[in-house]
Design a protein around this motif. Sequence first.
Motif, PDB file in Angstrom:
ATOM      1  N   UNK A  68     -49.983 -19.211 -62.712  1.00  0.00           N
ATOM      2  CA  UNK A  68     -48.755 -19.587 -63.399  1.00  0.00           C
ATOM      3  C   UNK A  68     -49.045 -20.441 -64.635  1.00  0.00           C
ATOM      4  N   UNK A  69     -50.028 -21.325 -64.527  1.00  0.00           N
ATOM      5  CA  UNK A  69     -50.377 -22.162 -65.669  1.00  0.00           C
ATOM      6  C   UNK A  69     -50.950 -21.322 -66.808  1.00  0.00           C
ATOM      7  N   UNK A  70     -51.765 -20.319 -66.441  1.00  0.00           N
ATOM      8  CA  UNK A  70     -52.344 -19.445 -67.462  1.00  0.00           C
ATOM      9  C   UNK A  70     -51.247 -18.651 -68.166  1.00  0.00           C
ATOM     10  N   UNK A  71     -50.270 -18.166 -67.377  1.00  0.00           N
ATOM     11  CA  UNK A  71     -49.160 -17.421 -67.973  1.00  0.00           C
ATOM     12  C   UNK A  71     -48.358 -18.314 -68.917  1.00  0.00           C
ATOM     13  N   UNK A  72     -48.108 -19.552 -68.503  1.00  0.00           N
ATOM     14  CA  UNK A  72     -47.354 -20.471 -69.344  1.00  0.00           C
ATOM     15  C   UNK A  72     -48.086 -20.736 -70.662  1.00  0.00           C
ATOM     16  N   UNK A  73     -49.400 -20.903 -70.579  1.00  0.00           N
ATOM     17  CA  UNK A  73     -50.186 -21.145 -71.795  1.00  0.00           C
ATOM     18  C   UNK A  73     -50.126 -19.946 -72.737  1.00  0.00           C
ATOM     19  N   UNK A  74     -50.232 -18.742 -72.159  1.00  0.00           N
ATOM     20  CA  UNK A  74     -50.152 -17.532 -72.976  1.00  0.00           C
ATOM     21  C   UNK A  74     -48.783 -17.392 -73.633  1.00  0.00           C
ATOM     22  N   UNK A  75     -47.732 -17.655 -72.863  1.00  0.00           N
ATOM     23  CA  UNK A  75     -46.384 -17.535 -73.399  1.00  0.00           C
ATOM     24  C   UNK A  75     -46.151 -18.534 -74.530  1.00  0.00           C
ATOM     25  N   UNK A  76     -46.657 -19.738 -74.394  1.00  0.00           N
ATOM     26  CA  UNK A  76     -46.543 -20.729 -75.475  1.00  0.00           C
ATOM     27  C   UNK A  76     -47.280 -20.254 -76.722  1.00  0.00           C
ATOM     28  N   UNK A  77     -48.450 -19.662 -76.512  1.00  0.00           N
ATOM     29  CA  UNK A  77     -49.223 -19.139 -77.642  1.00  0.00           C
ATOM     30  C   UNK A  77     -48.474 -17.998 -78.325  1.00  0.00           C
ATOM     31  N   UNK A  78     -47.909 -17.089 -77.521  1.00  0.00           N
ATOM     32  CA  UNK A  78     -47.148 -15.962 -78.079  1.00  0.00           C
ATOM     33  C   UNK A  78     -45.929 -16.458 -78.853  1.00  0.00           C
ATOM     34  N   UNK A  79     -45.265 -17.475 -78.300  1.00  0.00           N
ATOM     35  CA  UNK A  79     -44.061 -18.002 -78.947  1.00  0.00           C
ATOM     36  C   UNK A  79     -44.381 -18.549 -80.334  1.00  0.00           C
ATOM     37  N   UNK A  80     -45.482 -19.296 -80.440  1.00  0.00           N
ATOM     38  CA  UNK A  80     -45.887 -19.832 -81.735  1.00  0.00           C
ATOM     39  C   UNK A  80     -46.292 -18.713 -82.696  1.00  0.00           C
ATOM     40  N   UNK A  81     -46.931 -17.680 -82.173  1.00  0.00           N
ATOM     41  CA  UNK A  81     -47.337 -16.552 -83.006  1.00  0.00           C
ATOM     42  C   UNK A  81     -46.127 -15.810 -83.571  1.00  0.00           C
ATOM     43  N   UNK A  82     -45.096 -15.631 -82.725  1.00  0.00           N
ATOM     44  CA  UNK A  82     -43.885 -14.944 -83.165  1.00  0.00           C
ATOM     45  C   UNK A  82     -43.180 -15.752 -84.252  1.00  0.00           C
ATOM     46  N   UNK A  83     -43.069 -17.062 -84.067  1.00  0.00           N
ATOM     47  CA  UNK A  83     -42.444 -17.920 -85.069  1.00  0.00           C
ATOM     48  C   UNK A  83     -43.205 -17.850 -86.385  1.00  0.00           C
ATOM     49  N   UNK A  84     -44.534 -17.864 -86.298  1.00  0.00           N
ATOM     50  CA  UNK A  84     -45.361 -17.805 -87.497  1.00  0.00           C
ATOM     51  C   UNK A  84     -45.175 -16.480 -88.231  1.00  0.00           C
ATOM     52  N   UNK A  85     -45.124 -15.381 -87.485  1.00  0.00           N
ATOM     53  CA  UNK A  85     -44.951 -14.071 -88.106  1.00  0.00           C
ATOM     54  C   UNK A  85     -43.587 -13.950 -88.792  1.00  0.00           C
ATOM     55  N   UNK A  86     -42.565 -14.439 -88.117  1.00  0.00           N
ATOM     56  CA  UNK A  86     -41.216 -14.313 -88.685  1.00  0.00           C
ATOM     57  C   UNK A  86     -41.042 -15.174 -89.937  1.00  0.00           C
ATOM     58  N   UNK A  87     -41.850 -16.225 -90.039  1.00  0.00           N
ATOM     59  CA  UNK A  87     -41.757 -17.089 -91.208  1.00  0.00           C
ATOM     60  C   UNK A  87     -42.756 -16.746 -92.290  1.00  0.00           C
ATOM     61  N   UNK A  88     -43.434 -15.630 -92.161  1.00  0.00           N
ATOM     62  CA  UNK A  88     -44.462 -15.245 -93.116  1.00  0.00           C
ATOM     63  C   UNK A  88     -44.122 -13.898 -93.752  1.00  0.00           C
ATOM     64  N   UNK A  89     -44.582 -13.719 -94.965  1.00  0.00           N
ATOM     65  CA  UNK A  89     -44.402 -12.443 -95.668  1.00  0.00           C
ATOM     66  C   UNK A  89     -45.655 -11.577 -95.612  1.00  0.00           C
ATOM     67  N   UNK A  90     -46.652 -12.019 -94.845  1.00  0.00           N
ATOM     68  CA  UNK A  90     -47.886 -11.240 -94.735  1.00  0.00           C
ATOM     69  C   UNK A  90     -47.635  -9.936 -93.980  1.00  0.00           C
ATOM     70  N   UNK A  91     -48.391  -8.917 -94.372  1.00  0.00           N
ATOM     71  CA  UNK A  91     -48.256  -7.605 -93.744  1.00  0.00           C
ATOM     72  C   UNK A  91     -49.285  -7.463 -92.629  1.00  0.00           C
ATOM     73  N   UNK A  92     -48.824  -7.102 -91.440  1.00  0.00           N
ATOM     74  CA  UNK A  92     -49.713  -6.883 -90.296  1.00  0.00           C
ATOM     75  C   UNK A  92     -49.454  -5.501 -89.723  1.00  0.00           C
ATOM     76  N   UNK A  93     -50.496  -4.870 -89.239  1.00  0.00           N
ATOM     77  CA  UNK A  93     -50.366  -3.564 -88.595  1.00  0.00           C
ATOM     78  C   UNK A  93     -50.890  -3.679 -87.166  1.00  0.00           C
TER      79      UNK A  93
END
Length: 211
Positions: free
Chosen positions: A1-26
């Motif tokens: 459960x702790x590992x899942x929580x850590x991953x979810x926190x990492x994903x959440x920050x990644x999503x916020x970063x992507x939505x606030x960026x104009x960089x192109x990712x594939x």
Amino acid sequence: MQARKSLMNFFEEMIKSRRGSNECHEDFLQSMLDRDPLDDERLDDSEIMDNMLTLIIAGQTTTAAAMMWSVKFLDENKEVQNMLRVMKETLRMSNVLLWFPHFEIKKGWHVDIDATHIHYDPELYKNPLQFNPSRFDEAQKPYSYIPFGSGPRTCLGINMAKVTMLVFLHRLTSGYKWTVDDQDLSLEKKSHIPRLKSGVPITLTTLEGDS
């Protein structure tokens, strides 16, 4: 459960970063974020994070475990040449997905499909405990071979997993000789998929003339 929580926190920050960026990712994440303007296809953050977790767990660990088992079986059956059959027989015997839960039968009823019992049924497979890739020279009965599930619940990553295994097996068998360094056959405890504790470490030797 702790590992899942850590991953979810990492994903959440990644999503916020992507939505606030104009960089192109594939990549997989970007393909989900690109649905934001489509009201009927937009995924909320929790759905996106669940899909990313599924990709990591179901798409990486299961395929890696299947490749580990293929090395074990090939080491014990070095005369086998057809890698497509090796892949099929490995998936039949290793059963990296042990069951396919919750197929609804009627309201309030569910049934678990145990792939191991199907793949080791002597009425479906002669000498089921024997590694025999040539058994796939003949067509299999419907629903007798379900390493990726079947019907509308078939694994979405079926083609990626097959290609990954075939590329690995081709490179291994065409470019190298190898020896297994640890023959311990004990299973890893508390693993959600069947795999050997040793991980089947090998020592590779490049074949002469291979580039």
